[in-house]
Design an enzyme around this catalytic site. Structure first.
Site, PDB file in Angstrom:
ATOM      1  N   TYR A  21       0.857  -1.187   0.000  1.00 55.93           N
ATOM      2  CA  TYR A  21       0.000   0.000   0.000  1.00 55.93           C
ATOM      3  C   TYR A  21       0.888   1.230   0.000  1.00 55.93           C
ATOM      4  O   TYR A  21       1.844   1.322   0.777  1.00 55.93           O
ATOM      5  CB  TYR A  21      -0.885  -0.001   1.253  1.00 55.93           C
ATOM      6  N   ASP A  81       9.289   3.139   0.080  1.00 55.96           N
ATOM      7  CA  ASP A  81       8.207   3.725   0.867  1.00 55.96           C
ATOM      8  C   ASP A  81       8.468   3.343   2.324  1.00 55.96           C
ATOM      9  O   ASP A  81       8.190   2.230   2.749  1.00 55.96           O
ATOM     10  CB  ASP A  81       6.856   3.191   0.374  1.00 55.96           C
ATOM     11  N   LYS A  87       3.605   9.624   8.698  1.00 52.41           N
ATOM     12  CA  LYS A  87       3.117  10.040  10.021  1.00 52.41           C
ATOM     13  C   LYS A  87       4.150  10.053  11.149  1.00 52.41           C
ATOM     14  O   LYS A  87       4.074  10.883  12.053  1.00 52.41           O
ATOM     15  CB  LYS A  87       1.978   9.112  10.391  1.00 52.41           C
TER      16      LYS A  87
HETATM   17  C1  LIG Z   1       3.611   2.003   3.488  1.00 51.12           C
HETATM   18  C2  LIG Z   1       2.589   3.106   3.436  1.00 51.12           C
HETATM   19  N1  LIG Z   1       2.682   4.043   2.500  1.00 51.12           N
HETATM   20  C3  LIG Z   1       1.820   5.060   2.421  1.00 51.12           C
HETATM   21  C4  LIG Z   1       0.780   5.175   3.317  1.00 51.12           C
HETATM   22  C5  LIG Z   1      -0.193   6.317   3.213  1.00 51.12           C
HETATM   23  O1  LIG Z   1      -0.027   7.214   4.251  1.00 51.12           O
HETATM   24  P1  LIG Z   1      -1.235   8.191   4.677  1.00 51.12           P
HETATM   25  O2  LIG Z   1      -2.278   7.340   5.295  1.00 51.12           O
HETATM   26  O3  LIG Z   1      -0.583   9.148   5.628  1.00 51.12           O
HETATM   27  O4  LIG Z   1      -1.713   8.868   3.452  1.00 51.12           O
HETATM   28  C6  LIG Z   1       0.643   4.216   4.320  1.00 51.12           C
HETATM   29  C7  LIG Z   1      -0.458   4.311   5.300  1.00 51.12           C
HETATM   30  O5  LIG Z   1      -0.519   3.593   6.257  1.00 51.12           O
HETATM   31  C8  LIG Z   1       1.566   3.152   4.385  1.00 51.12           C
HETATM   32  O6  LIG Z   1       1.465   2.184   5.305  1.00 51.12           O
END
Ligand SMILES: Cc1ncc(COP(=O)(O)O)c(C=O)c1O
Length: 420
Positions: free
Chosen positions: A142, A237, A265
């Site tokens: 994700y 990521d 976050k």
């Molecule tokens: C690996 C990863 N990338 C991107 C995101 C997206 O972040 P956000 O929810 O702050 O948009 C998440 C959200 O949990 C994540 O786990």
């Protein structure tokens, strides 16, 4: 009816599904979301006066637990000076310097407001830099909810039964190529079929959105090599792994440098924040330095920067933090392995997962073999006995430095009662 149930009844009338993010709904596990009033250390307190030990930690953000004194103090001080200026501040420079110090592959960094925004912007920078359109992602990973990243996007989609979102234009989807996690052959095939067209490859260095799936030996270094050979931007990521697995994230832990890195976050200690950064030659393409446009009214918000600097500052002042997080994580995993020898326990550092399958979990399809009905029963048992886990089989259990040995013993005792 409990107060949480009353609030949820009201919420579904005004908010789609009653929640502001799909994974917060407890539909897949047959429960009603608990409405949280406050949190402290490893504990959550709901509106009905129930107390839980928290294994979600705001989806990984609360590395030091909830409301740690240093962060609280920094936020209260920042608030005295104003909430947003829409202008440059000293805290942004400090934050950029700190991130580039902790993660050496990041030479320049841009703050944004969420992980989704950071990924979307990193991909745009990679496309602008390479002049190519296509992007490889892995099934089950994700990367937030931008259009091009919603193909087979892991937990939220699997749990809510929407693995590929409606409303994504066909054109976006065709530029996203899907590979299998831990399978370098599937990546090489895509490179052969799309020679000279792949702008970026994005990967969660440890996948945590199909449950926790660790990278197999040689997988990340193989990706590094393939991307370098093809002039493709390797994007890690690190929204989850960044500053959690090690001060320098997965890149430090596995010894692999990415070209671009995405953070989320955890940089804001719970405030809405994200960031992307990497090689100077790529980041210099971003406006106003270069032609790749990206902007944000609240980006680098002073209160968020204060919170994040306070949390990341603790990483530097507590050298034993990561040993403690890993020790706790190992204790949890070992405990689960001895309680559930028939099932698969995965994890690394402070995040873990219990898959209700007997087979090893190495990718999206093996993760999906898990018995989600059994997970739902386990989840309900834990929740109703004061343990708050993510309401999905395909998420991690997170620990913070505020969790104690006693908390983990209590988790394992509660899990043991499930077997009786
Ligand atoms: C690996 C990863 N990338 C991107 C995101 C997206 O972040 P956000 O929810 O702050 O948009 C998440 C959200 O949990 C994540 O786990």
């Amino acid at each position: 009816m409990t107060h949480s149930e009353q609030l949820f009844q009201e919420a579904v009338h005004y908010i789609p599904g009653g929640v502001n993010s799909p994974v917060r709904a407890f539909g897949a596990v047959g429960e009603t979301p608990r409405f949280i009033r406050r949190a402290e250390g490893s504990r959550l307190y709901d509106v009905d006066g129930r107390v839980y030990t928290d294994y979600v930690c705001s989806w990984g953000a609360m590395l030091l637990g909830h409301n740690p004194p240093a962060v609280k103090k920094a936020v209260l001080e920042a608030v005295q000076n104003g909430l947003s200026f829409g202008a440059a501040t000293e805290a942004e420079v400090k934050m950029a310097k700190l991130i580039t110090k902790l993660v050496p592959s990041v030479e320049m960094v841009r703050m944004v407001n969420s992980g989704t925004e950071a990924v979307m912007s990193a991909i745009r920078a990679a496309r602008g830099f390479t002049g190519r359109d296509k992007v490889i992602k892995f099934a089950g990973c994700y990367h937030g909810h931008s259009d091009s990243m919603l193909a087979k996007a892991g937990s939220g989609g699997i749990t809510t039964g929407v693995p590929d979102s409606a409303g994504v234009p066909q054109g976006c989807a065709t530029d996203t190529l899907l590979a299998q996690y831990n399978d370098l052959n599937s990546v090489e095939r895509l490179f052969q079929q799309n020679k000279g067209q792949i702008a970026a490859l994005i990967v969660e260095p440890v996948a945590v959105n199909m449950g926790v799936v660790e990278p197999a030996e040689g997988f990340l270094s193989g990706l590094r090599q393939i991307c370098s050979q093809n002039g493709t931007v390797l994007i890690f990521d690190e929204v989850i792994t960044g500053f959690r697995l090690a001060p320098g994230g997965a890149q430090e832990y596995y010894g692999i440098a990415a070209d671009l890195t995405v953070f989320g976050k955890i940089i804001g200690a719970g405030m809405p924040v994200g960031a992307y950064g990497g090689k100077r030659e790529i980041m210099s393409q971003v406006a106003p330095a270069g032609p790749v446009y990206q902007a944000g009214t609240l980006s680098g918000n002073p209160v968020a920067m204060a919170a994040g600097l306070a949390q990341l500052g603790q990483i530097q002042s507590q050298p034993l933090l990561y040993q403690k997080l890993t020790r706790e994580g190992e204790k949890l995993r070992e405990g689960l392995r001895s309680l559930f020898p028939q099932y698969t326990v995965t994890g690394v550092g402070s995040f873990s997962c219990l898959f209700f399958t007997q087979e090893p979990v190495t990718d999206y399809s093996s993760a999906q073999k898990s018995d989600t009905q059994l997970f739902a029963r386990f989840f309900s048992h834990m929740l109703n006995n004061g343990i708050y886990m993510a309401p999905s089989q395909f998420e991690a259990m997170f620990l913070s430095s505020a969790h104690t040995d006693n908390d983990i013993d209590c988790f394992l005792e509660t899990a043991k009662e499930f077997l009786l």
